[in-house]
Write an enzyme that holds these catalytic residues in place. Structure first.
Site, PDB file in Angstrom:
ATOM      1  N   GLU A  67       1.604  -0.511  -4.835  1.00 13.80           N
ATOM      2  CA  GLU A  67       0.525   0.370  -5.356  1.00 13.80           C
ATOM      3  C   GLU A  67       1.450   1.547  -5.502  1.00 13.80           C
ATOM      4  O   GLU A  67       1.738   2.520  -4.467  1.00 13.80           O
ATOM      5  CB  GLU A  67      -0.406   0.774  -4.274  1.00 13.80           C
ATOM      6  CG  GLU A  67      -1.314   1.797  -4.722  1.00 13.80           C
ATOM      7  CD  GLU A  67      -2.194   2.490  -3.494  1.00 13.80           C
ATOM      8  OE1 GLU A  67      -3.309   2.958  -3.602  1.00 13.80           O
ATOM      9  OE2 GLU A  67      -1.663   2.678  -2.514  1.00 13.80           O
ATOM     10  N   ASP A  70       0.740  -1.172  -0.030  1.00 11.32           N
ATOM     11  CA  ASP A  70      -0.020   0.148   0.029  1.00 11.32           C
ATOM     12  C   ASP A  70       0.912   1.322  -0.034  1.00 11.32           C
ATOM     13  O   ASP A  70       1.914   1.167   0.704  1.00 11.32           O
ATOM     14  CB  ASP A  70      -0.986  -0.083   1.190  1.00 11.32           C
ATOM     15  CG  ASP A  70      -2.043   0.947   1.168  1.00 11.32           C
ATOM     16  OD1 ASP A  70      -2.785   1.007   0.398  1.00 11.32           O
ATOM     17  OD2 ASP A  70      -1.860   1.993   2.371  1.00 11.32           O
TER      18      ASP A  70
END
Ligand code: GLC
Length: 547
Positions: A283, A212
């Site tokens: 990401e 993330d």
């Protein structure tokens, strides 16, 4: 498994489950509820693995599974080495990994290293004083010269990125919610703790992580002000005042990625091919290709896959998408591998975003994602062209919509439960239970009905995955743009396959294609001979096996 020297035909890179396979993103709260509480869980996912095996995916990425107060639905982690009780137990996760493995499906977890929950014990300790044991695990700064925030950085969820902590007289950085304090990646101990977290999960058989906010974990050490956004910046930046130049994408992030790659590679069994080592999928939310490519490092020493948000945020438009893909082809380091996706839990579902709920356009989009040179990621529900579910923003559970008040920020619309059937409970939960988010139109989209219909999007996706997996040109083969009229996009994969998609409103003829249609979005055309001119109706796409 494949030896490093066992190159896929026409390729410089070895064949592997993550390069040649198709990966599938699961939002665990919304996939399948095994215990009737209206919330999906790990046992539910295990019970639905046969669907994924039937579809032909080789790996699943689970959105956050770790304990969290759910201010941001799991992206606010309170314990990195455990399982959220809503989703089950660590034994359930072990069992899921084992059952998936029996079907040759690998499991990736979501790792959130940019920030923790404010209820994480590290932050709770950090709050106790400037000399607290874990104070430096987070980014603290004294007030700026005017007594306000230390600099002009803004939160991705709106407002200042700084929150004042009265009792200790300093601000802490939080680039998302104030209850998601950013970790300080300049602190060596943080790096060591995360090495241990990676190893903890690798030892349990996790095949890698989706990381993330991967691009933003290291911040400018001097906390310099971000510059203003300019009109030439990507349209996705235009709603911000400042551009994340110092608050994200700093060069030092690559030190961390190389370090993680070493940890991952070391985990591959010593005598196994490198592709048995866990993978790192970032990401990487950058909006220029020349900012994306460095996340692959040399192609062998940083991320295995770096999500391409230029592609995600492109329109379903032949010229826009072609330009991005050509840029990727030209810019990828030699051993690196692209990744393409059209939906996720933040951006929304491709059936709505790209296809405006026109299923023909969704089918064309899926055909593109599944035939490009790069790993396709499907988001649960993509296989039935599931659209976003319109929901009342007043009752949003998504903290972003609640904070900004902007209905278009409501990510709940793409996180609704999987519609397995049209029955009460949708096969997701019991008929009596209230799902944590509402279902959409179950009659319009559900797995059971599409499974019974060979012309459905579900069968199209399954057949495209199977074709991809048995056709080396479609996995490892080179990409080359072919001539196509305006509004259409045609490309060759390897020597033996051509793909053509018409994204315009008019019928077009694509010249110079001869062979046989292997799969068309209109299944009535499967098997049709193409003699040199390929006619495509609006929103139609085909894969052609060349003569
Ligand atoms: C990532 C996640 C998103 C989350 C944010 C903060 O962008 O994909 O869902 O809200 O990070 O953790």
């Amino acid at each position: 498994m494949n030896d490093k020297t066992d190159l896929a035909p026409g390729s410089q890179v070895p064949a592997s489950w993550w390069r040649d396979g198709v990966l599938y993103q699961i939002y665990p709260r919304s996939f399948a509820d095994s215990d009737g509480d209206g919330i999906g869980d790990l046992v539910g996912i295990r019970e639905r693995l046969d669907h994924l095996a039937w579809l032909g995916v080789t790996g699943i990425w689970l959105n956050p599974t770790m304990p969290s107060p759910n201010d941001d639905w799991g992206y606010d982690v309170a314990d990195y080495c455990a399982v959220h009780p809503d989703l089950g137990t660590i034994d359930d996760l072990d069992a899921l990994i084992a059952a998936a493995g029996e079907r040759e499906i690998r499991v990736l977890l979501d790792l959130v290293p940019n920030h923790t929950s404010d209820r994480h014990p590290w932050f709770q300790d950090a709050l106790t004083g400037r000399d607290a044991r874990h104070r430096d695990f987070y980014v603290w700064a004294p007030p700026g010269p005017d007594g306000g925030a230390p600099n002009n950085w803004i939160s991705n969820f709106g407002g200042s990125a700084w929150t004042f902590h009265e009792p200790t007289g300093e601000y802490y950085l939080a680039q998302f919610l104030p209850t998601q304090p950013d970790l300080n990646w300049w602190n060596e101990e943080i790096r060591e703790r995360f090495d241990d977290i990676l190893r903890f999960w690798f030892r349990r058989g996790v095949a890698g992580f989706r990381i993330d906010v991967c691009h933003a974990i290291v911040k400018d050490r001097e906390l310099r002000d971000d510059p203003p956004v300019t009109p030439t910046d990507h349209r996705k930046l235009q709603h911000r005042t400042v551009k994340p130049v110092y608050s994200a994408n700093r060069p030092e992030v690559h030190d961390v990625l190389r370090r993680w790659r070493t940890v991952a590679d070391a985990h591959g069994a010593p005598d196994a091919a490198q592709d048995e080592a866990p993978i790192l999928v970032g990401e990487t939310y950058v909006l220029e290709l020349d900012e994306l490519m460095p996340f692959y490092g040399t192609g062998r020493d940083e991320l295995h896959l770096a999500f391409n948000f230029l592609f995600v945020h492109a329109d379903l438009d032949a010229a826009q998408m072609r330009e991005i893909v050509e840029g990727v082809e030209a810019g990828l380091p030699p051993d690196a591998w692209a990744v393409y996706t059209g939906s996720n839990h933040d951006a929304g579902r491709l059936a709505t975003r790209w296809a405006m709920d026109d299923e023909r356009r969704a089918r064309a989009a899926l055909l593109i994602v599944l035939t490009l040179r790069g790993t396709p990621f499907l988001y649960y529900g993509d296989e039935i062209a599931l659209p976003n579910v319109p929901l009342d923003p007043e009752t949003a559970l998504d903290p972003v919509a609640r904070r900004t008040g902007d209905p278009s920020d409501n990510r709940d619309v793409c996180r609704t439960p999987m519609p397995w059937t049209a029955e009460p409970g949708a096969g997701f939960t019991t008929p009596e239970a209230t799902p944590w988010l509402p279902f959409g139109d179950l009659a319009a989209h559900n797995v059971a009905a599409q499974k019974a219909d060979p012309a459905s999007t579900l069968h199209l996706v399954r057949d495209l995955i199977a074709l991809r997996r048995r056709t080396p040109d479609l996995t490892a083969g080179t990409y080359a743009t072919l001539d196509a009229p305006d509004g259409a996009w045609a490309y060759r994969r390897g020597d033996g396959v051509a793909v053509a998609v018409n994204l315009s409103d008019a019928t077009v003829s694509v010249p110079g294609v001869a062979g046989r249609i292997a799969i068309g979005t209109d299944r009535g055309r499967d098997g049709e001979a193409v003699d040199g001119t390929l006619d495509l109706r609006p929103s139609e796409g085909v894969v052609v096996e060349l003569e």
